[in-house]
Design a protein around this motif. Structure first.
Motif, mmCIF file in Angstrom:
data_model
loop_
_atom_site.group_PDB
_atom_site.id
_atom_site.type_symbol
_atom_site.label_atom_id
_atom_site.label_comp_id
_atom_site.label_asym_id
_atom_site.label_seq_id
_atom_site.Cartn_x
_atom_site.Cartn_y
_atom_site.Cartn_z
ATOM 1 N N ASN A 118 -140.548 1.769 12.124
ATOM 2 C CA ASN A 118 -140.113 2.192 13.446
ATOM 3 C C ASN A 118 -141.277 2.190 14.437
ATOM 4 N N PRO A 119 -141.177 1.440 15.551
ATOM 5 C CA PRO A 119 -142.303 1.369 16.494
ATOM 6 C C PRO A 119 -142.633 2.691 17.157
ATOM 7 N N HIS A 120 -141.629 3.551 17.367
ATOM 8 C CA HIS A 120 -141.915 4.852 17.981
ATOM 9 C C HIS A 120 -142.674 5.758 17.015
ATOM 10 N N ASN A 121 -142.326 5.684 15.733
ATOM 11 C CA ASN A 121 -143.095 6.428 14.738
ATOM 12 C C ASN A 121 -144.526 5.919 14.673
ATOM 13 N N LEU A 122 -144.697 4.596 14.724
ATOM 14 C CA LEU A 122 -146.047 4.033 14.722
ATOM 15 C C LEU A 122 -146.827 4.515 15.933
ATOM 16 N N GLY A 123 -146.195 4.496 17.108
ATOM 17 C CA GLY A 123 -146.888 4.944 18.313
ATOM 18 C C GLY A 123 -147.310 6.397 18.235
ATOM 19 N N ALA A 124 -146.404 7.256 17.761
ATOM 20 C CA ALA A 124 -146.744 8.677 17.633
ATOM 21 C C ALA A 124 -147.860 8.877 16.619
ATOM 22 N N LEU A 125 -147.808 8.115 15.531
ATOM 23 C CA LEU A 125 -148.863 8.217 14.522
ATOM 24 C C LEU A 125 -150.208 7.757 15.088
ATOM 25 N N LEU A 126 -150.215 6.665 15.847
ATOM 26 C CA LEU A 126 -151.464 6.170 16.431
ATOM 27 C C LEU A 126 -152.048 7.175 17.422
ATOM 28 N N ARG A 127 -151.196 7.878 18.132
ATOM 29 C CA ARG A 127 -151.678 8.900 19.063
ATOM 30 C C ARG A 127 -152.386 10.016 18.301
ATOM 31 N N SER A 128 -151.753 10.486 17.211
ATOM 32 C CA SER A 128 -152.388 11.519 16.387
ATOM 33 C C SER A 128 -153.659 10.985 15.731
ATOM 34 N N ALA A 129 -153.610 9.737 15.274
ATOM 35 C CA ALA A 129 -154.774 9.142 14.615
ATOM 36 C C ALA A 129 -155.963 9.067 15.568
ATOM 37 N N ALA A 130 -155.714 8.685 16.809
ATOM 38 C CA ALA A 130 -156.794 8.640 17.787
ATOM 39 C C ALA A 130 -157.345 10.039 18.055
ATOM 40 N N HIS A 131 -156.465 11.022 18.151
ATOM 41 C CA HIS A 131 -156.892 12.406 18.421
ATOM 42 C C HIS A 131 -157.795 12.925 17.307
ATOM 43 N N PHE A 132 -157.485 12.561 16.051
ATOM 44 C CA PHE A 132 -158.253 13.067 14.919
ATOM 45 C C PHE A 132 -159.252 12.042 14.369
ATOM 46 N N ALA A 133 -159.580 11.033 15.183
ATOM 47 C CA ALA A 133 -160.658 10.079 14.881
ATOM 48 C C ALA A 133 -160.435 9.284 13.604
ATOM 49 N N VAL A 134 -159.198 8.880 13.350
ATOM 50 C CA VAL A 134 -158.925 7.967 12.233
ATOM 51 C C VAL A 134 -159.519 6.607 12.572
ATOM 52 N N ALA A 135 -160.178 5.992 11.587
ATOM 53 C CA ALA A 135 -160.883 4.739 11.848
ATOM 54 C C ALA A 135 -159.970 3.518 11.841
ATOM 55 N N GLY A 136 -158.844 3.583 11.119
ATOM 56 C CA GLY A 136 -157.984 2.416 11.062
ATOM 57 C C GLY A 136 -156.717 2.674 10.284
ATOM 58 N N VAL A 137 -155.735 1.799 10.484
ATOM 59 C CA VAL A 137 -154.450 1.858 9.798
ATOM 60 C C VAL A 137 -154.275 0.576 8.994
ATOM 61 N N ILE A 138 -153.847 0.727 7.743
ATOM 62 C CA ILE A 138 -153.641 -0.407 6.840
ATOM 63 C C ILE A 138 -152.147 -0.594 6.623
ATOM 64 N N VAL A 139 -151.673 -1.835 6.755
ATOM 65 C CA VAL A 139 -150.261 -2.138 6.490
ATOM 66 C C VAL A 139 -150.190 -3.406 5.647
ATOM 67 N N PRO A 140 -149.175 -3.515 4.779
ATOM 68 C CA PRO A 140 -149.002 -4.751 4.005
ATOM 69 C C PRO A 140 -148.724 -5.933 4.921
ATOM 70 N N LYS A 141 -149.185 -7.102 4.531
ATOM 71 C CA LYS A 141 -148.962 -8.304 5.332
ATOM 72 C C LYS A 141 -147.481 -8.593 5.500
ATOM 73 N N SER A 142 -146.678 -8.221 4.502
ATOM 74 C CA SER A 142 -145.237 -8.480 4.539
ATOM 75 C C SER A 142 -144.484 -7.520 5.442
ATOM 76 N N SER A 143 -145.150 -6.473 5.910
ATOM 77 C CA SER A 143 -144.481 -5.462 6.723
ATOM 78 C C SER A 143 -144.100 -6.016 8.091
ATOM 79 N N SER A 144 -142.948 -5.588 8.598
ATOM 80 C CA SER A 144 -142.529 -5.962 9.951
ATOM 81 C C SER A 144 -143.233 -5.123 11.009
ATOM 82 N N LEU A 145 -143.958 -4.117 10.577
ATOM 83 C CA LEU A 145 -144.623 -3.209 11.504
ATOM 84 C C LEU A 145 -145.739 -3.925 12.252
ATOM 85 N N ASP A 146 -145.708 -3.839 13.559
ATOM 86 C CA ASP A 146 -146.736 -4.458 14.382
ATOM 87 C C ASP A 146 -146.811 -3.700 15.701
ATOM 88 N N LEU A 147 -147.915 -3.886 16.390
ATOM 89 C CA LEU A 147 -148.067 -3.230 17.676
ATOM 90 C C LEU A 147 -147.103 -3.863 18.672
#
Length: 294
Positions: free
Chosen positions: A154-183
């Motif tokens: 879900n792109p909205h879940n990804l967006g919310a997660l990226l917002r939290s990740a930026a707030h808490f200084a997460v260095a990166g997100v890993i996804v399988p190549k087969s995943s439909s998830l994309d920015l």
């Protein structure tokens, strides 16, 4: 009025939108699929490879601040002109087109009513390999936090997660190549600028990726809705990969079994679990507390 024509000689419908730049006379591309499920069925969008549409004021300004050279075109409401003067000055200097349009035009361009009066056409950030992501991290044993998403789409879940990740200084997100998830534009808007500071890497082979992460000193920690150690009674390693699965099916069993640690967020039990974005915010907040507690 002189009739506009495409290169093939076929007449094109003149654009009704006023242009603020002589370079902006190209027709507007077809609308992207709408993010609201109750609206019209999605339409196929044909756009130059590697380009995407960003919308939302914070997402657009963050992208422009970090990679202005990748901006290709700007659409905006008249009410946004004063706020976006530096962007428009850049467009004039670089001979990039920008257009002042109506709210309904932006609805069509973005496929959303949540565009906040702005839409940028930009080059898509290049996909990273895991090796590139790891090369950018501090060497072990220094702290480093990564997120692994398994089955999340879900792109909205990804967006919310990226917002939290930026707030808490997460260095990166890993996804399988087969995943439909994309920015996407929707994800970037919800991320409120977080998509520009949290890198995304794709992996081909799950076991090889886990091996590389362990070699780099990371602990693989799976978040599970039940039968894990209580989050607040557990120590999260300074170098950790937090694995989150999709709601419903969750993460695959092989990934859970491979994990070095399994954590569960304690709660009332009235509902089975939190959604992915809320779970991530809770676990990331606890990691931050443990790392920065005095």
């Amino acid at each position: 009025m002189t009739e506009n024509r495409w290169k093939g000689g076929k007449p094109a419908t003149p654009s009704p939108w006023k242009s603020r730049s002589p370079q902006a006379e190209r027709q507007v591309a077809p609308a992207v699929p709408r993010e609201e499920a109750e609206q019209d069925p999605p339409q196929r969008v044909i756009r130059p490879a590697g380009e995407m549409r960003l919308y939302g004021i914070n997402a657009c300004l963050a992208a422009f601040a970090r990679r202005p050279g990748q901006l290709r075109k700007v659409y905006l409401l008249e009410s946004r002109i004063a706020e976006l003067k530096p962007v428009l000055a850049w467009c004039v200097k670089q001979r990039l087109g920008y257009r002042v349009v109506e709210n309904t035009d932006l609805d069509k361009l973005t496929g959303s009513r949540h565009h906040e009066g702005i839409c940028f056409e930009m080059l898509r950030p290049p996909a990273l390999a895991l090796a590139d992501l790891l090369a950018a991290q501090p060497a072990a044993p220094d702290p480093s936090l990564l997120i692994w998403l398994d089955g999340v789409g879900n792109p909205h879940n990804l967006g919310a997660l990226l917002r939290s990740a930026a707030h808490f200084a997460v260095a990166g997100v890993i996804v399988p190549k087969s995943s439909s998830l994309d920015l996407s534009g929707a994800a970037a808007r919800v991320a409120e600028g977080g998509a520009e500071v949290v890198a995304m890497a794709r992996i081909d082979d799950q076991q090889a990726a886990i091996s590389s992460l362990r070699t780099a000193g990371y602990t693989i920690t799976a978040t599970v809705p039940r039968d894990g150690a209580g989050l607040y009674a557990s120590r999260i390693a300074p170098r950790t990969v937090l694995v989150f699965g999709a709601e419903g099916e969750g993460m695959n069993k092989a990934l859970i079994e491979t994990a070095d640690q399994r954590l569960t967020i304690p709660g009332s039990g009235i509902v089975e679990s939190l959604n992915i974005a809320a779970s991530a915010a809770v676990v990331l907040g606890e990691y931050w507390r443990q790392q920065h507690a005095h």
